[in-house]
Design a protein around this motif. Structure first.
Motif, short mmCIF file in Angstrom:
data_model
loop_
_atom_site.label_atom_id
_atom_site.label_comp_id
_atom_site.label_asym_id
_atom_site.label_seq_id
_atom_site.Cartn_x
_atom_site.Cartn_y
_atom_site.Cartn_z
N HIS A 1 0.79 -0.73 0.18
CA HIS A 1 -0.03 0.44 -0.35
C HIS A 1 0.59 1.39 -0.05
O HIS A 1 2.11 1.25 0.11
N VAL A 2 -0.01 2.76 -0.35
CA VAL A 2 1.10 3.73 -0.02
C VAL A 2 0.01 4.30 0.74
O VAL A 2 -1.29 4.17 0.48
N THR A 3 0.64 5.40 1.70
CA THR A 3 0.09 6.22 2.63
C THR A 3 -0.42 7.98 2.47
O THR A 3 1.43 7.60 2.37
N ALA A 4 -0.18 8.42 2.31
CA ALA A 4 -0.29 9.94 1.74
C ALA A 4 -0.70 10.88 3.18
O ALA A 4 -1.61 10.46 4.09
N ILE A 5 -0.77 11.93 3.11
CA ILE A 5 -1.54 12.97 4.45
C ILE A 5 -2.40 13.88 3.32
O ILE A 5 -2.46 14.46 2.45
N ALA A 6 -3.81 13.88 4.07
CA ALA A 6 -4.87 15.26 3.19
C ALA A 6 -5.04 15.49 4.41
O ALA A 6 -5.24 15.49 5.48
N SER A 7 -6.64 16.82 4.09
CA SER A 7 -6.34 18.01 4.76
C SER A 7 -7.97 17.29 5.11
O SER A 7 -8.88 17.46 6.26
N ASP A 8 -9.04 17.01 4.28
CA ASP A 8 -10.67 16.63 4.67
C ASP A 8 -10.93 14.87 4.24
O ASP A 8 -11.23 15.31 3.38
N PRO A 9 -11.05 14.69 5.66
CA PRO A 9 -11.78 13.20 4.96
C PRO A 9 -13.28 13.00 4.14
O PRO A 9 -13.04 12.49 3.32
N GLN A 10 -14.00 13.88 4.22
CA GLN A 10 -15.38 13.06 3.13
C GLN A 10 -14.57 14.03 1.79
O GLN A 10 -15.16 13.79 0.56
N ARG A 11 -13.74 14.96 2.00
CA ARG A 11 -13.61 15.50 0.20
C ARG A 11 -12.65 14.35 -0.31
O ARG A 11 -12.78 13.86 -1.51
N ASN A 12 -11.87 14.23 0.88
CA ASN A 12 -10.85 12.42 0.01
C ASN A 12 -11.74 11.16 -0.68
O ASN A 12 -11.48 10.73 -1.28
N VAL A 13 -12.27 10.84 0.44
CA VAL A 13 -14.22 9.78 -0.16
C VAL A 13 -14.29 10.00 -1.58
O VAL A 13 -14.53 9.58 -2.34
N ASP A 14 -15.24 11.32 -0.87
CA ASP A 14 -15.49 12.08 -2.93
C ASP A 14 -14.73 11.54 -3.36
O ASP A 14 -15.22 11.45 -4.62
N PHE A 15 -13.37 12.14 -3.73
CA PHE A 15 -12.69 12.24 -4.85
C PHE A 15 -12.04 10.59 -4.91
O PHE A 15 -12.21 9.38 -6.30
N TYR A 16 -12.00 9.11 -4.16
CA TYR A 16 -11.15 8.84 -4.74
C TYR A 16 -11.90 7.15 -4.70
O TYR A 16 -12.03 5.95 -5.90
N THR A 17 -13.40 7.56 -3.58
CA THR A 17 -14.56 6.48 -4.35
C THR A 17 -15.24 7.03 -4.74
O THR A 17 -16.01 6.36 -5.79
N GLY A 18 -16.02 8.26 -5.10
CA GLY A 18 -17.07 8.83 -5.65
C GLY A 18 -16.47 8.82 -7.04
O GLY A 18 -16.54 8.47 -8.52
N LEU A 19 -14.80 9.15 -7.58
CA LEU A 19 -14.39 9.93 -8.74
C LEU A 19 -14.10 9.27 -9.15
O LEU A 19 -13.94 8.48 -10.69
N LEU A 20 -12.98 7.75 -8.80
CA LEU A 20 -11.67 7.01 -8.81
C LEU A 20 -12.26 6.17 -8.81
O LEU A 20 -11.98 4.68 -9.36
N GLY A 21 -13.71 6.24 -8.35
CA GLY A 21 -14.25 5.00 -7.85
C GLY A 21 -13.38 3.05 -6.97
O GLY A 21 -14.01 2.29 -7.63
N LEU A 22 -12.86 4.01 -6.40
CA LEU A 22 -12.15 2.60 -5.50
C LEU A 22 -13.39 2.68 -4.04
O LEU A 22 -13.66 3.64 -3.63
N ARG A 23 -12.84 1.39 -4.05
CA ARG A 23 -14.09 0.72 -2.91
C ARG A 23 -13.00 1.62 -1.40
O ARG A 23 -11.76 0.99 -0.99
#
Length: 316
Positions: free
Chosen positions: A10-32
């Motif tokens: 895996h790769v681990t990164a640092i983000a600022s906003d969990p909801q915005r992050n969920v929207d991008f990686y799950t909603g837009l990029l389609g990851l689970r």
């Protein structure tokens, strides 16, 4: 040198906003979203894991969260510098159109003979989608992206260092990777059976900025081994080579050791076992807040500190 390392875990990164992050990686990029838990070192902050249907090692990206925009990092040497995903070879037009439609600036590039789309996530972490014809992995389709377009997992990892010599010696020596090709200051190595998900690209950046950890940067990269025996073998081998290797740490879904390579990048080696379905069924992965046992008695307090997460925004 024979090695139990089979590729990227895996790769681990640092983000600022969990909801915005969920929207991008799950909603837009389609990851689970495969696991919703907390940072083992700071249980007041989420640690979210994304991947394929079961969170197969090699499909996983994870995020720590530093809220409020504090602690912006700087991308540079001494870091893993990009999230790189494999996608079916014919899917790049789909992804290009999808990203543009949702106002994500995207460019087409060619690297090592591969067609690549490059863009950035909401925290300006560099991301790419690489067209791969021979990747047999299956992506997650539960977010509404068809199988013929779904991201299949991690493709490679960029390791950017001031001087590549020591990093390449470790990768090609104690870690057992094989050099595949070179192009200028970039060298590609592969592990195990080879192919997408086993690559790492070592990039020499003698004149670039030094990296500074924080929001918008990648915290560490984890390499996969099958089991505890492989973990202990690598712990001993790296220690004998002079690396300051941690004790084995139980991360609930895998067990890990940590060390820094000579260029400054934090490396982890993580076991494939026991896996993300260990404490919740595959059908409901990522839906409940899972806490390490040492924090369970403080669940109510921890839950009161964590922002509520809504289902990912629906992109069409």
């Amino acid at each position: 040198m024979n090695s139990p390392i089979t590729g990227i875990h895996h790769v681990t990164a640092i983000a600022s906003d969990p909801q915005r992050n969920v929207d991008f990686y799950t909603g837009l990029l389609g990851l689970r979203l495969v696991k919703k838990t907390v940072n083992f070192d700071d249980p007041s902050a989420y640690h979210l894991y994304y991947g394929d249907e079961t969170g197969t090692p090699g499909s996983i990206v994870t995020f720590f969260y530093w809220p409020g925009g504090a602690g912006r990092g700087r991308v540079g040497s001494g870091q893993t510098t990009r999230l790189s995903f494999s996608a079916p070879a014919a899917s790049l037009d789909f992804w290009y159109a999808r990203l543009q439609k949702h106002t994500v600036s995207v460019k087409r590039e060619t690297r090592f003979g591969e067609d690549v789309l490059t863009f950035a996530d909401p925290d300006r972490i560099a991301v790419e989608i690489v067209a791969v014809a021979n990747d047999g992995r299956t992506g997650w389709t539960g977010a509404g992206i068809a199988a013929e377009n779904a991201l299949r997992g991690l493709h490679t990892a960029e390791l950017t260092v001031r001087d590549a010599e020591a990093t390449e010696a470790l990768v090609g020596g104690e870690m057992g990777y094989r050099l595949v090709k070179r192009d200028g200051l970039r060298s590609r190595f592969e592990a195990g059976a080879g192919g997408s998900g086993t690559y790492i690209d070592v990039i020499a950046s003698p004149n670039g900025p030094s990296g500074l950890g924080g929001v918008g940067t990648i915290h560490h990269i984890a390499f996969r081994v099958a089991d505890d025996a492989g973990e202990l073998l690598m712990q001993e081998r790296l220690g004998d080579a002079g690396y300051n290797v941690s004790d084995v740490r139980d991360r609930n879904y895998f067990r890990s050791i940590y060390y820094r390579e000579r260029g400054g990048i934090l490396f982890e080696i993580a076991t494939d076992v026991p896996g993300f379905p260990d404490d919740e069924p595959v059908s409901s992965l990522g839906t409940a807040l899972k806490l390490p046992a040492q924090f369970e008695s403080a669940r109510k307090q921890i839950e009161s500190l964590l922002p509520a997460l809504q289902p990912a925004r629906q992109y069409t």
